[in-house]
Scaffold this motif. Structure first.
Motif, PDB file in Angstrom:
ATOM      1  N   PHE A  56      10.423  16.938 -16.228  1.00 46.73           N
ATOM      2  CA  PHE A  56       9.102  16.386 -15.942  1.00 46.73           C
ATOM      3  C   PHE A  56       8.692  16.752 -14.522  1.00 46.73           C
ATOM      4  O   PHE A  56       9.366  16.415 -13.570  1.00 46.73           O
ATOM      5  CB  PHE A  56       9.156  14.869 -16.122  1.00 46.73           C
ATOM      6  N   VAL A  57       7.573  17.468 -14.412  1.00 50.89           N
ATOM      7  CA  VAL A  57       7.053  17.844 -13.098  1.00 50.89           C
ATOM      8  C   VAL A  57       5.757  17.081 -12.868  1.00 50.89           C
ATOM      9  O   VAL A  57       4.867  17.109 -13.712  1.00 50.89           O
ATOM     10  CB  VAL A  57       6.784  19.369 -13.032  1.00 50.89           C
ATOM     11  N   GLU A  58       5.642  16.428 -11.740  1.00 50.52           N
ATOM     12  CA  GLU A  58       4.454  15.626 -11.489  1.00 50.52           C
ATOM     13  C   GLU A  58       3.420  16.422 -10.719  1.00 50.52           C
ATOM     14  O   GLU A  58       3.723  17.020  -9.699  1.00 50.52           O
ATOM     15  CB  GLU A  58       4.829  14.380 -10.710  1.00 50.52           C
ATOM     16  N   LEU A  59       2.197  16.381 -11.198  1.00 49.54           N
ATOM     17  CA  LEU A  59       1.104  17.052 -10.514  1.00 49.54           C
ATOM     18  C   LEU A  59       0.366  16.023  -9.652  1.00 49.54           C
ATOM     19  O   LEU A  59       0.572  14.829  -9.797  1.00 49.54           O
ATOM     20  CB  LEU A  59       0.146  17.657 -11.544  1.00 49.54           C
ATOM     21  N   PRO A  60      -0.523  16.482  -8.759  1.00 50.72           N
ATOM     22  CA  PRO A  60      -1.254  15.532  -7.919  1.00 50.72           C
ATOM     23  C   PRO A  60      -2.068  14.535  -8.742  1.00 50.72           C
ATOM     24  O   PRO A  60      -2.323  14.741  -9.915  1.00 50.72           O
ATOM     25  CB  PRO A  60      -2.189  16.439  -7.102  1.00 50.72           C
ATOM     26  N   GLU A  61      -2.466  13.457  -8.093  1.00 53.79           N
ATOM     27  CA  GLU A  61      -3.136  12.364  -8.793  1.00 53.79           C
ATOM     28  C   GLU A  61      -4.537  12.749  -9.257  1.00 53.79           C
ATOM     29  O   GLU A  61      -4.967  12.351 -10.331  1.00 53.79           O
ATOM     30  CB  GLU A  61      -3.196  11.170  -7.841  1.00 53.79           C
ATOM     31  N   SER A  62      -5.229  13.564  -8.461  1.00 53.90           N
ATOM     32  CA  SER A  62      -6.614  13.851  -8.802  1.00 53.90           C
ATOM     33  C   SER A  62      -6.688  14.902  -9.914  1.00 53.90           C
ATOM     34  O   SER A  62      -5.975  15.897  -9.902  1.00 53.90           O
ATOM     35  CB  SER A  62      -7.358  14.327  -7.546  1.00 53.90           C
ATOM     36  N   ALA A  63      -7.594  14.651 -10.876  1.00 56.14           N
ATOM     37  CA  ALA A  63      -7.704  15.561 -12.010  1.00 56.14           C
ATOM     38  C   ALA A  63      -8.053  16.971 -11.546  1.00 56.14           C
ATOM     39  O   ALA A  63      -7.547  17.962 -12.073  1.00 56.14           O
ATOM     40  CB  ALA A  63      -8.742  15.047 -13.000  1.00 56.14           C
TER      41      ALA A  63
END
Lengths: 285, 417, 298
Positions: free
Chosen positions: B69-76
């Protein structure tokens, strides 16, 4: 020609003191007021972020705890920031000093052209560099590595470092270098023991500015440090989220901002004497 | 002079490299349709941390096909930038990616996604499946969804208004209590496109029709835009609402300054939270949004799951997507992650309805929800809408000007891409 | 040291200089030169979906400067120039004041120096979010002023708020560089002037300003280069609404938002040219001293 001398505290007229301190206070408030608001916001409970109380009615460290909570890996991010900014600063300053020396002390054709080219490197919008750089890094397997951020940071820092150092070196009393050479020192020794100490204010100032700029870089870092293992603080903060994608984690962001700023302030506190006082005595005579 | 010669040679090489690189199309292999193996899954950050436990469950059952699981930034927007950079470069960093519902056409048209026709979409909301379909093929499988509510003050109105006329009437109550009447997401950003689309759809119109033709030059679209514009003109919508994104509206409502608020379900949990700064904590009601002549049509939100064309383990990816759409996983997505699931049967579950008070309203909203236009250049589309509508809201352009302007500009964008 | 003929020394200098300068040039060529050249080449191609880009020469530039994209471009250019000139002027005034203050010896000046750097040290995105909340319609600024100004919702309040926020953040940058420049001025020069009867204002304009000039010039130059490419602050503050869109925001909008890489590349090339022209004018205005050689001569 101005020659740097050890700073002596000179006598001052008393009547100016009062106004001076008022002025200092105004400037300090100007610099700190928004930061104060940042600190106050970070100390409010997460579900009380909307209130405008200047003094928080109740202090909560929840936001700070949230910053360091499991998923955020913030401690790791701080370490990464230190590694990236530190490496950038060391490389950029060393290369910058050599380049500035060459540009001020050595005659060769194309000097001004090189200065202009170096300056031109600071004229492009960052996003223009992003996509080709990302593709290049993806191809050579640099995604998620430190060098993918350090190398671009160095190239962002070099123009500033070189131009600043060049302008300081230009003002140096180079006769001292000649004098040292007559005394038997070679070029490198003369540089190290005479010129560099005199240029200390410029060198330390540039070091601090380069470090801070590298510490705060976001665009490249956010795109090349994908799995978080090498993400610096700026990227970690961008990943903060509230209970949903729409909730703004304002309190946590402010807390993270405070935490991210502290190392830089400490750095400046440590180095600020160096900025204003060149090394005294010793190398001059 | 030596230096100039070296510089010149270097410059020539750089130019040559640039020319070669600029002319070639970016690489990226095709990936393998039958491949199985470890995959990387990227989506916006999950604060609850519960998604990782869901993934851990999968990993326990599939030791050779682990999901990272790789997390991307919060903003779409930033999530999109990260995905776009990677897909454009053909770098193949991600196998499965969480796509906002409006990105399907854009990504599919650029041949970045694997067709997912063999994924079973039975039991999922039809509108969510439609949001992941481009040109008749499913490219992004529904993952979680979202629809807008009308939040209202139960201490000031007994029943939520079901039509715009009723809403306008209720604004008298707001005036009598010296608070503002209605607000939504009306700042110049994607939220405005959402609210505008809702207004148009709730008046019975549409931004584009089923063939993709822009249909804003209609009385229904007019009614929709007028609802918003007249709201400002009449003072029913406060002037400061042009600065409202989701959080600003929540703030206004929570502090008691608004009678009605259009917002996503997330507000409910925060505004009813005890001990917080919500002064209306126990006075909040939720209802489907009103329309011109009856119930309105909320805009569909949410995320879908897509597989990158460059993935070497597409079979694993498909299985993982099916796993995330399974009833158990969807239940977990609702209870642990707090996201509206796409599996409709969960909304009828009485246990869940008890623990989540807005579930029934949400189901109603989802059944009537309408997605934003499926445009290949969705970003440009949406930006044009939000910019022009924003000007209309500020009174800098008339409703007619705005709509006819949008009609031609959007048609150009739809055809030109 | 054996006397060398001037020609040989110059050649020797050249090779030595090359080795010192080469690392810089290599890094810059790889990280900046290569992407930029690619962007310039790409800007000559179009952005059609579904097939490889085809060569269209300067059509992208024409459309940006005179055609469909002109309105947005010229508006963005105007906004960028407005932001740039106002912030630089304010930053210079405030930065110089800060530097002069930090230059004096007084109790607690070490702490003041660290405090002064705080605005510059805060991560840009965090600062932008802070300002957005501060200038919210119901935020602390309106609270303190007792007003309901829509800072993010109307053109000029937004522009001035952005100017204020950017000035606040970057005045320390100028202050620090100017302070370093002030260190190169010896106290004796001031003493001599004071003995000659020159008052503080006279000393400032005849001694401080001219001698700190190299530092000031470089500080302002780099601030100019940075602010002409300003992106984060207006993006987070208004998302470009109310005519606050800058050149860099336009570049991002076209390259990453609309995926019109050709147009985006043309825009970034144009941005570069604009920055270059302004920097060129700036350096010219200040005379050729900045680029002059200083081998022993001053």
């Amino acid at each position: 020609m101005a020659i740097a001398a050890p700073n002596a505290i000179r006598p001052r007229r008393r009547s100016a003191d009062g106004w001076f301190y008022v002025g200092v206070a105004v400037l300090v408030v100007f610099c700190l007021a928004p930061f104060y608001w940042m600190v106050v916001s970070s100390l409010k409970a997460p579900n009380a972020i909307f209130n405008n109380d200047i003094l928080p009615s109740s202090i909560s460290f929840e936001n700070f705890a949230a910053v360091f909570s499991g998923g955020n890996d913030f401690a790791r991010a701080l370490l990464n920031s230190a590694i990236i900014a530190g490496s950038t600063t060391i490389f950029a300053m060393v290369v910058g000093v050599f380049t500035a020396y060459a540009l001020t002390r050595l005659t060769f054709r194309g000097r001004n052209l090189i200065l202009a080219v170096i300056l031109a490197a600071s004229m492009f919008p960052g996003v223009a560099i992003l996509t080709p750089l990302y593709e290049l890094f993806a191809r050579i397997g640099w995604i998620n590595t430190y060098q993918a951020m350090i190398v671009p940071n160095i190239s962002f820092a070099l123009p500033l470092a070189i131009w600043t150092l060049t302008s300081f070196f230009r003002e140096m009393p180079w006769e001292l270098e000649q004098a040292a050479k007559v005394d038997g020192a070679n070029r490198a020794q003369a540089f190290r023991m005479i010129i560099l100490p005199l240029a200390a204010p410029g060198v330390f100032t540039t070091t601090i500015l380069v470090f801070i700029a590298a510490w705060n870089e976001y665009l490249i870092a956010s795109n090349v440090s994908i799995d978080g293992s090498t993400s610096p603080v700026t990227v970690a903060i961008a990943k903060f989220t509230g209970s949903s994608q729409f909730e703004q984690p304002f309190g946590t962001q402010m807390a993270a901002g405070v935490i991210a700023t502290i190392p830089l302030v400490i750095l400046v506190l440590l180095f600020q004497r160096r900025i204003v006082e060149g090394l005294t005595a010793g190398g001059l005579k | 002079m030596k230096i100039t010669r070296i510089l010149a040679t270097g410059a020539v090489f750089t130019v040559a490299a640039g020319l070669m690189a600029g002319c070639s199309s970016s690489g990226g292999g095709e990936g393998s349709a039958d491949g199985r193996g470890p995959i990387t899954f990227a989506q916006g950050k999950d604060t609850t941390g519960k998604l990782q436990s869901l993934i851990d469950d999968w990993n326990a059952d599939h030791p050779d096909e682990e999901v990272k699981f790789v997390e991307l930034p919060e903003s779409a927007d930033e999530q999109r930038t990260a995905l776009v950079q990677d897909f454009q470069a053909g770098a193949g960093t991600y196998d499965v990616a969480g796509l906002d519902v409006v990105w399907t056409a854009e990504f599919a048209a650029r041949d970045w996604l694997v067709p997912l026709d063999d994924i079973d979409t039975d039991g999922l909301f039809p509108s969510t499946v439609a949001s992941g379909t481009y040109d008749g093929t499913l490219f992004a499988a529904p993952y979680n969804t979202n629809a807008g509510f009308l939040y209202y003050r139960t201490d000031l109105v007994d029943q939520a208004p079901t039509t715009w006329a009723e809403l306008a009437e209720d604004c008298e109550i707001a005036k009598a209590n010296s608070i503002n009447c209605y607000a939504g997401q009306l700042a110049q950003y994607e939220g405005l496109t959402v609210n505008f689309s809702e207004a148009v759809n709730s008046a019975g119109g549409s931004i584009v029709d089923s063939t993709g033709k822009v249909t804003l030059d209609t009385p229904e679209a007019r009614a929709g835009l007028e609802f918003l514009v007249n709201g400002f003109a009449d003072g029913d919508i406060p002037a400061e609402a042009v600065t409202y994104q989701e959080e600003e509206g929540r703030r206004a409502f929570q502090s008691g300054g608004l009678l009605f608020l259009r917002n996503w379900p997330y507000v409910y949990g925060l505004a009813t939270q005890e001990g917080g700064d919500s002064v209306v904590q126990d006075k909040i009601g939720i209802a489907p949004i009103p329309g011109e002549n009856g119930a309105g049509a909320s805009t569909l939100g949410g995320y879908n799951l897509a597989i990158a064309k460059t993935s070497d383990h597409q079979q694993t990816a498909k299985d993982f997507i099916t796993f995330l759409e399974s009833e158990d996983a969807q239940r977990s997505i609702l209870t642990d992650l707090g996201l509206p699931p796409v599996r409709s049967s969960l909304y009828d579950d009485s246990e869940l309805q008890e623990s989540i008070p807005y579930l029934a309203t949400l189901k109603e909203a989802l059944e009537n929800a309408v997605a934003r236009p499926q445009a290949v250049s969705y970003n440009e589309f949406s930006k044009t809408i939000s910019e022009d509508v924003y000007k209309a809201l500020q009174g800098d352009a008339s409703v007619d000007e705005t709509l006819s302007g949008l009609q031609s500009k959007l048609q150009d964008i739809a055809e030109g891409s | 040291m054996s006397p060398a003929t001037p020609a040989r020394r110059a050649r020797g200098d050249g090779r030595f200089a090359l080795w010192l300068v080469l690392p810089t040039l290599l890094v810059l060529a790889a990280v900046i030169g290569y992407p930029v050249l690619r962007a310039v080449v790409r800007s000559l191609y179009d952005d059609r979906l579904g097939r490889d880009p085809s060569f269209i020469g300067l059509d992208n530039y024409a459309s940006i400067l005179f055609g469909g994209g002109a309105e947005k471009f010229w508006a963005a250019l105007g906004n960028t120039l407005f932001f740039s000139f106002t912030t630089v002027v304010f930053e210079l005034l405030i930065g110089m004041t800060l530097a002069l203050v930090m230059n004096r010896a007084f109790k607690g000046r070490g702490i003041v120096r660290a405090v002064v750097l705080v605005p510059w040290a805060i991560p840009t995105a965090v600062a932008a979010v802070l300002w957005k909340w501060t200038f919210d319609a119901n935020g602390i600024v309106n609270h303190l002023l007792g007003s309901q100004i829509l800072w993010t919702g109307s053109e000029w309040p937004a522009k001035w708020a952005i100017v204020f926020a950017d000035t606040w953040k970057t005045a320390p940058f100028i202050a620090l560089l100017v302070l370093a420049g002030l260190q190169t001025i010896s106290q004796e020069v001031y003493e001599a002037a004071r003995v000659d009867g020159a008052g503080p204002i006279r000393r400032f304009f005849s001694i401080t300003l001219p001698l700190a000039r190299p530092a000031i010039v470089v500080a302002v130059l780099f601030r100019l280069l940075d602010v002409l490419r300003i992106y984060d602050l207006p993006q987070i503050f208004t998302n470009g609404a109310n005519n606050t869109r800058t050149l860099s925001m336009l570049v991002v909008e076209e390259s990453i938002g609309n995926l019109h890489v050709g147009v985006g590349s043309a825009l970034s090339t144009l941005t570069f040219l604009i920055v270059f022209i302004i920097a060129f004018i700036y350096i010219r205005l200040l005379g050729a001293r900045v680029m002059s050689s200083a081998n022993g001569a001053s």
